[in-house]
Design an enzyme around this catalytic site. Structure first.
Site, mmCIF file in Angstrom:
data_model
loop_
_atom_site.group_PDB
_atom_site.id
_atom_site.type_symbol
_atom_site.label_atom_id
_atom_site.label_comp_id
_atom_site.label_asym_id
_atom_site.label_seq_id
_atom_site.Cartn_x
_atom_site.Cartn_y
_atom_site.Cartn_z
ATOM 1 N N THR A 1 0.716 -1.309 -0.186
ATOM 2 C CA THR A 1 0.069 0.008 0.034
ATOM 3 C C THR A 1 1.004 1.361 0.143
ATOM 4 O OG1 THR A 1 -1.537 0.971 1.290
ATOM 5 C CG2 THR A 1 -0.149 -0.133 2.512
ATOM 6 N N ASP A 2 0.155 2.373 -0.432
ATOM 7 C CA ASP A 2 0.970 3.489 -0.432
ATOM 8 C C ASP A 2 0.984 4.106 0.997
ATOM 9 O OD1 ASP A 2 -1.752 4.339 -0.136
ATOM 10 O OD2 ASP A 2 -1.683 5.819 -1.772
ATOM 11 N N GLU A 3 0.100 3.617 2.099
ATOM 12 C CA GLU A 3 0.387 4.093 3.185
ATOM 13 C C GLU A 3 1.583 3.884 4.056
ATOM 14 O OE1 GLU A 3 -3.408 3.507 5.752
ATOM 15 O OE2 GLU A 3 -4.381 3.070 3.697
ATOM 16 N N TYR B 1 -2.213 -0.357 11.063
ATOM 17 C CA TYR B 1 -2.174 -0.992 9.628
ATOM 18 C C TYR B 1 -0.935 -0.691 8.781
ATOM 19 C CZ TYR B 1 -3.303 -1.509 5.046
ATOM 20 O OH TYR B 1 -3.194 -1.655 3.475
ATOM 21 N N LYS C 1 2.102 -3.225 7.413
ATOM 22 C CA LYS C 1 2.495 -3.550 5.837
ATOM 23 C C LYS C 1 3.909 -2.946 5.714
ATOM 24 C CE LYS C 1 0.403 -4.429 2.927
ATOM 25 N NZ LYS C 1 0.128 -5.916 2.431
#
Length: 352
Positions: free
Chosen positions: A132-134, A158, A162
């Site tokens: 993810t870009d997060e 989260y 990741k």
């Protein structure tokens, strides 16, 4: 055959459907069928010999070893993850378990399988990690979009879990030579999306006449990627990506959340008008989530430059297809709204 983990979830199921339709190559689909895993999303593959489903956990090393020995997949596409920020705030332990321990266990099983392959099969084997870009943190309004060179600055349990899984994948490549590929994507939307995420939640609540909860001022900016475009990007990276490389996958669609909600309301006003008035009357601003990242944006020029991939859908075409799908698939929506889902919505929004 390829092995897909988490292939009954939102992105995973869309990928499996796309993969079989576009390539015809069989898929071994491993999913634990937690609340977000739904075999109804794969109903069209029922009885299709190209889709082999196994219910199981990526933390189960014995199961993984048996599956690799029996099916000898030529590639692994790893979607399996806990992925909802709010859930990670309320219960981070599950995210550490699945996203970190699960990825570690899978990497070790993959390494054992890959190490024992004959030279020719070993050369073409790939492990594709979907992230993810997060992991990159939050951008200021005028900051350039995330590139593959951005430092990791995760801000939620989260995204931290990741980020940890990304680092494990990188380490297994550099330490053991495992042929890995990583993609970091922006916010996905489209068919089969579990209705806890923004777009499906707005559609489902609006049709039920319920409030449309918008965090804070609604000006949190995200880049939106139609899920079928994401599936095509993964196919491109798996086929042509350079081993050990990361590719950012985005939709070139930066928009604030409140604009997304208004777009959904406008489409519902058009496709299924409510005699009581515009669905926008249901928009309700609620207390923001703790540590809410203000802006994400993906610079997807690397994947276009190296692999020739660009998204096929604009936000306007993708969101129209998405709203139409939810209107046409009310049975699917009703079936996924189990008691546990309703309990979750109450937990997350009651105090806001």
């Amino acid at each position: 055959m390829i092995l897909v983990t988490g292939g009954a979830g939102f992105i995973g199921a869309n990928f499996v459907l796309d993969w079989i339709a576009e390539t015809g190559e069989p898929v071994l689909n491993l999913d634990a069928l937690t609340y977000a895993g739904n075999l109804e999303s794969l109903k069209s593959l029922q009885g299709d010999a190209r889709h082999v489903f196994v219910k199981g956990d990526i933390c189960d090393r014995g199961l993984l070893d048996r599956l690799f020995a029996e099916h000898r997949p030529r590639a692994v596409v790893h979607f399996a993850a806990e992925s909802h920020v709010d859930r990670s705030i309320h219960g981070p332990g599950a995210f550490v378990k699945t996203n970190i321990e699960g990825t570690y266990t899978l990497l070790e099983a993959v390494r054992a399988h890959w190490s024992a392959l004959p030279a020719g099969e070993k050369e073409v084997f790939r492990f594709h990690h979907v992230s993810t870009d997060e992991v990159y943190g939050s951008l200021k309004p005028n900051d350039p979009a995330f590139t593959e060179k951005n430092t990791y600055e995760p801000n939620s349990p989260y995204s931290a879990s990741k980020a940890a899984s990304d680092h494990l994948v990188r380490a297994w490549h550099h330490t053991y030579g495992l042929p890995v590929l990583t993609t970091n994507c922006s916010n996905n939307y489209g068919p089969y999306h579990f209705p806890e995420k923004l777009i499906p939640l707005m559609i489902v609540n609006a049709l039920a006449g319920k409030p449309l909860p918008v965090y804070g001022d609604g000006m949190q900016v995200r880049d939106w990627l139609y899920v079928k475009d994401h599936a095509s990007a993964i196919r491109a990276v798996l086929a042509k990506g350079r081993v050990g490389e990361t590719y950012n996958v985005g939709g070139w669609n930066e928009r604030p959340n409140i604009e997304i909600v208004r777009s959904v309301c406008a489409l519902l006003d058009e496709m299924r008008p409510d005699p009581a008035g515009s669905y926008s009357r249901l928009i309700t601003h609620v207390t923001d989530r703790p540590g809410h990242d203000r802006r994400y944006a993906i610079d997807a020029r690397k994947i276009e430059r190296e692999l020739g991939w660009r998204p096929a859908e604009t936000f306007e075409t993708g969101i129209r297809k998405t709203v139409r799908w939810y209107l046409d698939n009310a049975d699917w929506v009703a079936h996924v709204q189990s008691g546990s889902y309703r309990d979750w919505v109450a937990t997350n929004y009651a105090a806001r």
